[in-house]
Design a protein around this motif. Structure first.
Motif, PDB file in Angstrom:
ATOM      1  N   HIS A   1       2.600  -3.602   6.446  1.00  0.00           N
ATOM      2  CA  HIS A   1       1.530  -2.611   6.256  1.00  0.00           C
ATOM      3  C   HIS A   1       1.569  -1.553   7.352  1.00  0.00           C
ATOM      4  CE1 HIS A   1      -1.124  -4.703   3.299  1.00  0.00           C
ATOM      5  NE2 HIS A   1      -0.417  -5.741   3.689  1.00  0.00           N
ATOM      6  N   GLU A   2       0.602  -0.617   7.215  1.00  0.00           N
ATOM      7  CA  GLU A   2       0.313   0.290   8.320  1.00  0.00           C
ATOM      8  C   GLU A   2      -1.187   0.416   8.493  1.00  0.00           C
ATOM      9  OE1 GLU A   2       3.064   3.675   9.249  1.00  0.00           O
ATOM     10  OE2 GLU A   2       3.397   3.526   7.089  1.00  0.00           O
TER      11      GLU A   2
ATOM     12  N   GLU B   1       1.399   3.539   2.933  1.00  0.00           N
ATOM     13  CA  GLU B   1       1.868   2.940   4.192  1.00  0.00           C
ATOM     14  C   GLU B   1       3.383   2.911   4.077  1.00  0.00           C
ATOM     15  OE1 GLU B   1      -0.394  -0.691   4.459  1.00  0.00           O
ATOM     16  OE2 GLU B   1      -2.280   0.404   4.446  1.00  0.00           O
TER      17      GLU B   1
ATOM     18  N   ARG C   1      -2.552   4.792  -1.525  1.00  0.00           N
ATOM     19  CA  ARG C   1      -2.661   3.378  -1.169  1.00  0.00           C
ATOM     20  C   ARG C   1      -2.569   2.457  -2.399  1.00  0.00           C
ATOM     21  NH1 ARG C   1      -5.275   0.197   2.871  1.00  0.00           N
ATOM     22  NH2 ARG C   1      -6.367  -1.617   2.046  1.00  0.00           N
TER      23      ARG C   1
ATOM     24  N   GLU D   1       1.222  -4.907  10.861  1.00  0.00           N
ATOM     25  CA  GLU D   1       0.615  -3.579  10.694  1.00  0.00           C
ATOM     26  C   GLU D   1       1.165  -2.608  11.726  1.00  0.00           C
ATOM     27  OE1 GLU D   1      -2.049  -2.583   8.651  1.00  0.00           O
ATOM     28  OE2 GLU D   1      -2.655  -4.517   7.769  1.00  0.00           O
TER      29      GLU D   1
ATOM     30  N   HIS E   1       0.869  -1.173   0.000  1.00  0.00           N
ATOM     31  CA  HIS E   1       0.000   0.000   0.000  1.00  0.00           C
ATOM     32  C   HIS E   1       0.911   1.230   0.000  1.00  0.00           C
ATOM     33  CE1 HIS E   1      -3.349  -2.667   1.800  1.00  0.00           C
ATOM     34  NE2 HIS E   1      -3.481  -2.557   0.489  1.00  0.00           N
TER      35      HIS E   1
HETATM   36 ZN    ZN Z   1      -1.973  -1.974   4.172  1.00  0.00          ZN
END
Ligand code: ZN
Length: 850
Positions: free
Chosen positions: A244-245, A131, A205, A320, A128
């Motif tokens: 991810h974030e 992120e 994203r 995440e 993404h």
């Molecule tokens: Zn993500």
């Protein structure tokens, strides 16, 4: 002075020569840290993608522990690559390690019994784009791994091969980073209300076409993912991490994942997630960092960077970090702490190293379990079905599209040579029955290395241990491709033959003066691509609204008729051009020497319509939803390959439609764009002959508006008052699911005599993703072309409260409005570009106007 210069020059020359001669370890010393290379400490600013690539090139040039492999480019032309990090010994035999691993999985010819192969850990960063901490963490991680003074890292490398993909979505990342870098002032502002924390539409994203690349691993509709899956399949790693974030107030998430898990996930895969999680927890605890596990991020839908590797035998995980496109260089959390980019880097760096550590410590167990996963797949696959049968009655183009999808995923298949009977589940009826396998049917055996992935992709009804999932709950391939199929409970042998890929014979054009017209059938999306190409080449085309027969052959409605008449401007090039385009698209052309048909309307009849080269426009940008915008944009550009005009929704002016025939409104929230005045103008544009295609929530927008006859069912969500009073606080999130549809498959009965449904066989299967249900249109001038019938629900989760209210429900309808019309398609026919059988529907809506 002179001699000093000479000495310096000598040393300079010597070092150039030495570069090639001296042992590489000396060069490891000369690898610059990210800060030395970039000129700023990691976390002080965001790094543009080309700088990241430059750094990885620098590391690979200077360190013998690193090699790069480019594996593709993005839509915008940015490079995609992975870095291999391995000990010098392993680097020397890197390809042998790769091949040994494939043979352990049974994915190559060789039989491999060697148990000493390294464990393979694949770290995927920044899928993404916004992120964006991930790619920064990737630079720190690789620099640590190659540090000769880091004895711990060096010991991991003795039995571990690490594959680092520093950025899975360079276009999205640069969209975010370039925006942030030009938006932030001299003093980064930590307050969330500041501009630098609020990305403009569409955000970073997604990739170029606004697709979520973390939903596409199973479908490979996007260039980046298509190239990546091909690369992944040449390695088949044991561990895969997708970095991810998440929201700025959710500190950190790591394995084990949340329920529901797909049933195909093995006890070992669950167990190892737990081991990894416990190792991370040790480090996070030591540092006093907050985290959570086992919540929110589930393992069901197969398009993710954790599930897809899991179904491919790996331990697939999502990590995440708090942050994402909101956090910038620093942001105040709700607790009043400042979350900085530096903190975010530390956390992803730590979980990455901890993953490598556990993997290295458990190399033997991981590799053995990986071997067993594939051995079971080949010899004793789990699950109720032993194979899948795609009936030969399914259209050739649809079967070929499905076959090519399977091949890209590494799934093998063959074609039946003799008749046999079997027991199994019918995807079209939803019931189990006896059925027969006929010669030519496509056979996919469950006894193969990729059996688990196959099982998940064909799962008729994924079982949910928990109704709360992050995504759709049904995706079985036969519905996606619109083919008749069975899941067989009996095993069968699959002949190692490939489909006779009979290509269409070229028509005879030696005596063009005898050819009055060429006929091409209208049966699949490939036919629509052919038509689009004909129109792009200024060839005039007609279509038959009714069936006809000629020379003993019958032709269904929708058949394209390309007459010499009307195409005189092409002179003698006419035949060659039509034939060449047919060949390019592998279409069968039938030359006709007359327009006088045996039955049905002749070619000059009022039932044969001229297809105007459609001038199509689409509204994109805020407040149109991001993903649906991308779906239609990608459809026109990359699938149909038909040029169109994209309008910015915010500055949309109906006057811009003067030269437009068809306006497509993707799902969105239109009240601020289609104000009362604009709507009036839009209606008058339609009345003068325009066609408006309203998809999903755009259709919903027109409910109750002047001139639009679409209505919504209001009885869908019923409240059970007793249950309402007795509900428990702790169950609150689950109660919400009872009036929910999270992506379930419904049968849609089609009126195939209407041009919108030409080329289809009824029923069509739709993915239903909202609990909104529409009434059938009632006006005599309107047509209900696609309707969910009684008992239409076939697969996937549907909340109990709406299950009964849903049918009959309108999915595809058209209302006339003056000389024009409005097409309502209430569920996306183009969902994530993988809903293959919906593509023709949009082409019908674009090209078949009268
Ligand atoms: Zn993500």
């Amino acid at each position: 002075m002179t001699s000093l210069i000479r000495v310096t020059l000598f040393w300079a020359l010597f070092s150039v020569a030495a570069y090639a001669l001296l042992p590489q370890s000396v060069h490891a010393q000369s690898v610059q840290s990210p800060a030395e290379f970039l000129g700023y400490e990691l976390g002080e600013r965001f790094t543009r993608h080309h700088q990241v690539i430059d750094y990885f090139n620098h590391v690979a040039e200077r360190s013998e522990l690193v090699q790069l492999e480019p594996y593709g480019t993005t839509y915008e032309g940015r490079p995609l690559l992975t870095a291999y990090v391995a000990s010098p010994e392993n680097m020397d035999r890197l390809d042998a390690i790769r091949q040994t691993n494939l043979s352990i999985a049974g994915l190559s010819e060789d039989q491999e019994t060697d148990n000493s192969n390294p464990v393979i850990v694949w770290l995927s960063y920044n899928v993404h784009g916004n992120e964006s901490v991930s790619t920064e963490a990737a630079m720190k991680t690789i620099y640590t791994l190659i540090d000769p003074d880091n004895s711990e890292a060096q010991s991991w490398l003795s039995n571990t091969v690490i594959i680092i993909d520093p950025c899975l979505n360079p276009d999205g990342r640069d969209r975010y980073v370039n925006w942030y870098n030009r938006t932030v002032g001299a003093f980064p502002n930590v307050h969330g209300i500041a501009r630098e924390h609020n990305e403009p539409w569409p955000g970073g994203r997604t990739n170029h076409y606004y697709f979520d690349l973390n939903r596409d691993w199973a479908w490979m509709t996007q260039k980046e993912v298509n190239e990546r899956v091909a690369h992944y399949n040449t390695w088949m790693p044991h561990i895969h991490v997708d970095f991810h974030e998440q929201g700025v107030n959710s500190p950190y998430f790591f394995a084990p994942a949340a329920e529901p898990y797909h049933e195909a996930i093995t006890p070992w895969q669950r167990q190892f997630q737990e081991m990894i999680g416990r190792n991370h927890a040790r480090y996070f605890d030591q540092n006093g960092w907050l985290y959570f596990t086992k919540q929110v991020f589930d393992l069901l839908y197969p398009g993710y960077g954790d599930t897809w590797p899991t179904y491919n035998g790996a331990i697939g995980m999502t990590y995440e970090q708090a942050g994402s496109g909101r956090a910038g260089l620093g942001i105040i959390t709700q607790e009043g702490d400042t979350l900085t980019l530096k903190d975010r880097i530390e956390h992803h760096y730590m979980s990455g190293l901890s993953t490598i550590e556990v993997s290295s410590e458990n190399r033997e167990g991981v590799v053995n379990e990986f071997r067993e996963f594939f051995e079971r797949a080949r010899t004793n696959p789990e699950g109720p079905y032993k194979g899948y049968v795609i009936k030969g009655s399914a259209h050739r183009d649809k079967r070929n599209a499905l076959a090519s999808h399977l091949s890209k995923q590494g799934i093998t298949y063959g074609y039946a040579q003799e008749r046999q009977s079997a027991n199994g589940y019918s995807y079209s009826t939803g019931a189990s029955s006896r059925f027969s396998i006929e010669p030519g049917d496509m056979l996919i055996s469950a006894y193969q290395p990729k059996s688990t992935l196959l099982r998940v992709l064909f799962d008729p009804n994924p079982s949910l241990s928990d109704s709360l999932t992050y995504d759709i709950t049904s995706w079985a391939m036969p519905y996606i491709y619109g083919v008749e199929a069975y899941a067989s409970t009996s095993a069968f042998t699959v002949p190692l033959n490939s489909q006779p890929q009979e290509s269409n014979p070229k028509p005879e054009t030696r005596n063009p003066e005898q050819i009055y017209a060429y006929l091409a059938r209208w049966e699949s999306f490939n036919d629509a691509r052919f038509l689009a190409d004909l129109l792009k080449h200024n060839i005039k085309v007609r279509y038959a609204e009714k069936a006809f027969s000629l020379n003993g052959h019958s032709y269904a409605p929708g058949t394209l008729i390309i007459t010499r008449t009307g195409n005189e401007q092409l002179k003698e090039q006419f035949d060659q051009r039509v034939v060449d385009l047919a060949e390019k698209h592998d279409r069968h052309l039938t030359p006709a020497s007359t327009g006088f048909v045996d039955s049905g309307p002749d070619f000059g009849s009022g039932d044969v319509h001229y297809i105007e080269p459609t001038r199509t426009a689409v509204l994109l940008s805020d407040p149109v939803y991001v993903y649906p915008s991308g779906e239609i944009w990608h459809y026109l550009d990359q699938q149909l390959e038909y040029p169109s005009t994209v309008f910015n929704a915010r500055s949309f002016d109906v006057e811009d439609l003067d030269d437009i025939d068809v306006l497509i409104l993707p799902s969105g929230s239109y009240s601020s764009v289609l104000t009362e005045n604009t709507l009036e103008e839009l209606v008058s544009w339609v009345r003068q002959g325009g066609r408006l295609i309203a998809l999903e929530n755009a259709a919903n927008f027109f409910v109750g508006r002047d001139g639009f006859r679409l209505t919504r069912k209001t009885n869908v969500v019923k409240t059970d008052t007793l249950a309402q009073k007795q509900r428990r606080f702790a169950d609150r999130s689950r109660l919400g699911a009872s009036d929910n549809v999270t992506g379930a498959i419904f049968k849609v009965n089609l009126d195939t005599t209407h041009p919108l449904a030409f080329g289809y066989r009824s029923p069509y299967y739709t993915l239903k993703r909202t609990s909104t249900v529409f009434d059938l249109l009632e006006n005599d001038n309107d047509w209900n072309v696609g309707v969910i019938p009684d008992e239409g629900h076939l697969s996937g989760y549907v909340g109990s409260l709406i299950e009964e209210a849903i049918d009959p429900g309108l999915v595809i309808g058209i209302q006339s409005m003056g000389r024009g019309d409005v097409v309502y398609i209430t569920e996306s026919p183009l969902f994530r570009a993988f809903w293959y059988n919906g593509r023709l529907l949009v082409a019908n809506a674009m090209f078949f106007r009268q």
